[in-house]
Write a protein that holds these residues in place. Structure first.
Motif, PDB file in Angstrom:
ATOM      1  N   UNK A  18      -2.669  36.075  -5.920  1.00  0.00           N
ATOM      2  CA  UNK A  18      -2.777  36.686  -4.601  1.00  0.00           C
ATOM      3  C   UNK A  18      -1.932  35.939  -3.580  1.00  0.00           C
ATOM      4  N   UNK A  19      -1.362  36.680  -2.638  1.00  0.00           N
ATOM      5  CA  UNK A  19      -0.649  36.098  -1.521  1.00  0.00           C
ATOM      6  C   UNK A  19      -1.488  36.265  -0.257  1.00  0.00           C
ATOM      7  N   UNK A  20      -1.532  35.212   0.567  1.00  0.00           N
ATOM      8  CA  UNK A  20      -2.350  35.202   1.769  1.00  0.00           C
ATOM      9  C   UNK A  20      -1.475  35.013   3.004  1.00  0.00           C
ATOM     10  N   UNK A  21      -1.848  35.658   4.103  1.00  0.00           N
ATOM     11  CA  UNK A  21      -1.355  35.236   5.409  1.00  0.00           C
ATOM     12  C   UNK A  21      -2.255  34.094   5.883  1.00  0.00           C
ATOM     13  N   UNK A  22      -1.865  33.428   6.970  1.00  0.00           N
ATOM     14  CA  UNK A  22      -2.703  32.349   7.499  1.00  0.00           C
ATOM     15  C   UNK A  22      -4.078  32.882   7.897  1.00  0.00           C
ATOM     16  N   UNK A  23      -4.121  34.063   8.486  1.00  0.00           N
ATOM     17  CA  UNK A  23      -5.399  34.633   8.896  1.00  0.00           C
ATOM     18  C   UNK A  23      -6.261  34.983   7.685  1.00  0.00           C
ATOM     19  N   UNK A  24      -5.654  35.496   6.626  1.00  0.00           N
ATOM     20  CA  UNK A  24      -6.419  35.811   5.424  1.00  0.00           C
ATOM     21  C   UNK A  24      -6.974  34.555   4.766  1.00  0.00           C
ATOM     22  N   UNK A  25      -6.201  33.451   4.816  1.00  0.00           N
ATOM     23  CA  UNK A  25      -6.751  32.185   4.325  1.00  0.00           C
ATOM     24  C   UNK A  25      -7.943  31.756   5.171  1.00  0.00           C
ATOM     25  N   UNK A  26      -7.814  31.913   6.493  1.00  0.00           N
ATOM     26  CA  UNK A  26      -8.926  31.558   7.381  1.00  0.00           C
ATOM     27  C   UNK A  26     -10.172  32.373   7.039  1.00  0.00           C
ATOM     28  N   UNK A  27      -9.987  33.655   6.770  1.00  0.00           N
ATOM     29  CA  UNK A  27     -11.129  34.503   6.398  1.00  0.00           C
ATOM     30  C   UNK A  27     -11.744  34.048   5.073  1.00  0.00           C
ATOM     31  N   UNK A  28     -10.885  33.611   4.147  1.00  0.00           N
ATOM     32  CA  UNK A  28     -11.391  33.111   2.863  1.00  0.00           C
ATOM     33  C   UNK A  28     -12.183  31.825   3.045  1.00  0.00           C
ATOM     34  N   UNK A  29     -11.772  30.989   3.998  1.00  0.00           N
ATOM     35  CA  UNK A  29     -12.505  29.743   4.260  1.00  0.00           C
ATOM     36  C   UNK A  29     -13.942  30.029   4.689  1.00  0.00           C
ATOM     37  N   UNK A  30     -14.139  31.097   5.450  1.00  0.00           N
ATOM     38  CA  UNK A  30     -15.485  31.439   5.919  1.00  0.00           C
ATOM     39  C   UNK A  30     -16.438  31.659   4.748  1.00  0.00           C
ATOM     40  N   UNK A  31     -15.917  32.242   3.671  1.00  0.00           N
ATOM     41  CA  UNK A  31     -16.742  32.528   2.491  1.00  0.00           C
ATOM     42  C   UNK A  31     -16.868  31.317   1.580  1.00  0.00           C
ATOM     43  N   UNK A  32     -15.758  30.598   1.379  1.00  0.00           N
ATOM     44  CA  UNK A  32     -15.744  29.497   0.414  1.00  0.00           C
ATOM     45  C   UNK A  32     -16.396  28.222   0.949  1.00  0.00           C
ATOM     46  N   UNK A  33     -16.306  28.010   2.262  1.00  0.00           N
ATOM     47  CA  UNK A  33     -16.781  26.747   2.838  1.00  0.00           C
ATOM     48  C   UNK A  33     -17.716  27.008   4.025  1.00  0.00           C
ATOM     49  N   UNK A  34     -18.825  27.675   3.776  1.00  0.00           N
ATOM     50  CA  UNK A  34     -19.695  28.080   4.895  1.00  0.00           C
ATOM     51  C   UNK A  34     -20.269  26.910   5.680  1.00  0.00           C
ATOM     52  N   UNK A  35     -20.580  25.795   5.009  1.00  0.00           N
ATOM     53  CA  UNK A  35     -21.190  24.668   5.725  1.00  0.00           C
ATOM     54  C   UNK A  35     -20.184  24.014   6.663  1.00  0.00           C
ATOM     55  N   UNK A  36     -18.970  23.764   6.172  1.00  0.00           N
ATOM     56  CA  UNK A  36     -17.957  23.130   7.013  1.00  0.00           C
ATOM     57  C   UNK A  36     -17.579  24.023   8.195  1.00  0.00           C
ATOM     58  N   UNK A  37     -17.455  25.325   7.928  1.00  0.00           N
ATOM     59  CA  UNK A  37     -17.059  26.252   8.989  1.00  0.00           C
ATOM     60  C   UNK A  37     -18.199  26.448   9.982  1.00  0.00           C
ATOM     61  N   UNK A  38     -19.439  26.409   9.493  1.00  0.00           N
ATOM     62  CA  UNK A  38     -20.584  26.558  10.396  1.00  0.00           C
ATOM     63  C   UNK A  38     -20.608  25.431  11.418  1.00  0.00           C
ATOM     64  N   UNK A  39     -20.253  24.222  10.981  1.00  0.00           N
ATOM     65  CA  UNK A  39     -20.205  23.085  11.905  1.00  0.00           C
ATOM     66  C   UNK A  39     -19.141  23.311  12.985  1.00  0.00           C
ATOM     67  N   UNK A  40     -18.017  23.869  12.571  1.00  0.00           N
ATOM     68  CA  UNK A  40     -16.943  24.123  13.535  1.00  0.00           C
ATOM     69  C   UNK A  40     -17.330  25.240  14.499  1.00  0.00           C
ATOM     70  N   UNK A  41     -18.039  26.234  14.000  1.00  0.00           N
ATOM     71  CA  UNK A  41     -18.396  27.378  14.843  1.00  0.00           C
ATOM     72  C   UNK A  41     -19.388  26.992  15.930  1.00  0.00           C
ATOM     73  N   UNK A  42     -20.012  25.825  15.802  1.00  0.00           N
ATOM     74  CA  UNK A  42     -20.922  25.353  16.860  1.00  0.00           C
ATOM     75  C   UNK A  42     -20.171  24.846  18.084  1.00  0.00           C
ATOM     76  N   UNK A  43     -18.859  24.639  17.923  1.00  0.00           N
ATOM     77  CA  UNK A  43     -18.044  24.206  19.055  1.00  0.00           C
ATOM     78  C   UNK A  43     -17.938  25.347  20.062  1.00  0.00           C
ATOM     79  N   UNK A  44     -18.253  25.100  21.347  1.00  0.00           N
ATOM     80  CA  UNK A  44     -18.204  26.184  22.347  1.00  0.00           C
ATOM     81  C   UNK A  44     -16.816  26.778  22.534  1.00  0.00           C
ATOM     82  N   UNK A  45     -15.764  26.064  22.104  1.00  0.00           N
ATOM     83  CA  UNK A  45     -14.410  26.623  22.193  1.00  0.00           C
ATOM     84  C   UNK A  45     -14.206  27.796  21.238  1.00  0.00           C
TER      85      UNK A  45
END
Length: 314
Positions: A18-45
């Protein structure tokens, strides 16, 4: 904690077809690394999904992609045409002997959070484009950029004496970073270049009515450098053909700056390289402008010591 470089490598390795754009990789991170991304999503930015995805996509680009490639030769990218695509190379496609991937050193990616520059609501001014261009050039091309403010010039030549003298942004590219000291010594002693100097003229829009004037402004204030570019956030219909013709004659390249997806910006027309810096022209600008003098001072420090002073490039 999984670093962003590890995420890039592991996600591509898990999807070799599969070939990914940067945004598609970002979307894949949400599924593959939910704990790490959840910590980032707590940032008010990053309080919305769109802001979070935009930030993750930006973190894929630039330095982290380079680090992923350095650590794992199976990482491949296709830069043209845009958008950039990321993919996994099998061992037969790797240009050098493949190195088995057995983890990544934390020293290669400290994952310091570098948030995107917040965009103002409504239409951006030309001034708003300068920090966006600097970030893009630093992350994607490893350039060190400084804004040149014409208001800081002495105007010693009288009214109109500095017309089309100052570029909006300048940058230097250290070619010898990571080279062995013996090689760097040979380059210095042989009077060969270990840096390249870049110059940028920035406009909001290029239209049929202003394209030639803007282009020749870039010609006037950028031909001292190894590379000169005209940068715009948008092009009107019919302008690209004129730019191609002018670039063939005068060598100034064109960058289209994508203000919504910064790392989908692209070099539309590559600049022709000037093999030698025009130091007489450089001296003329140094004599007039303190920002440009600071830029040349920092280039000189690097040539003498091989050191980059981070504070000087802010």
């Amino acid at each position: 904690m999984t670093t962003r470089v590890q995420m890039i490598i592991e996600t591509l390795e898990a999807n070799p077809d599969k070939q990914f754009t940067a945004r598609q990789l970002a979307e894949a991170f949400l599924t593959r690394y939910p704990e790490e991304i959840a910590e980032k999503s707590n940032n008010p930015n990053y309080d919305t999904d769109e802001k979070l995805l935009a930030q993750l996509a930006a973190e894929v680009a630039g330095q982290r992609t380079r680090r992923a490639k350095e650590n794992c030769p199976n990482i491949g990218t296709r830069d043209e045409p845009r958008p950039r695509l990321y993919f996994w190379l099998d061992d037969s496609e790797v240009s050098r002997s493949p190195v088995p991937y057995d983890g990544i050193s934390s020293t290669l990616d400290d994952d310091i959070d570098q948030p995107l520059i917040p965009l103002k609501q409504g239409e951006l001014s030309e001034k708003d484009l300068y920090p966006l261009l600097s970030k893009y050039l630093n992350e994607d091309y490893g350039l060190y950029c400084l804004r040149i403010d014409e208001k800081r010039s002495k105007n010693s030549k009288g009214k109109g004496g500095n017309h089309w003298l100052h570029p909006d942004l300048v940058a230097f590219e250290p070619l010898d970073r990571g080279w062995r000291e013996g090689v760097r010594t040979c380059v210095r002693e042989g009077n060969h270049q270990s840096v390249k100097l870049w110059s940028f003229e920035v406009k909001k829009n290029l239209s049929r009515s202003n394209v030639r004037e803007c282009y020749f402004q870039a010609v006037s204030n950028s031909t001292w450098a190894n590379y000169g570019y005209l940068v715009a956030s948008s092009l009107s219909d019919g302008v690209e053909k004129e730019l191609q013709m002018l670039a063939a004659l005068h060598g100034i390249g064109v960058i289209v700056l994508n203000t919504q997806e910064l790392f989908e910006s692209q070099i539309l027309i590559p600049a022709k390289e000037n093999p030698e810096v025009n130091w007489e022209s450089v001296n003329r600008i140094v004599e007039e402008n303190t920002d440009f003098e600071r830029f040349i001072d920092q280039v000189g420090i690097y040539l003498q010591t091989g050191k980059i002073i981070p504070e000087a490039w802010k």
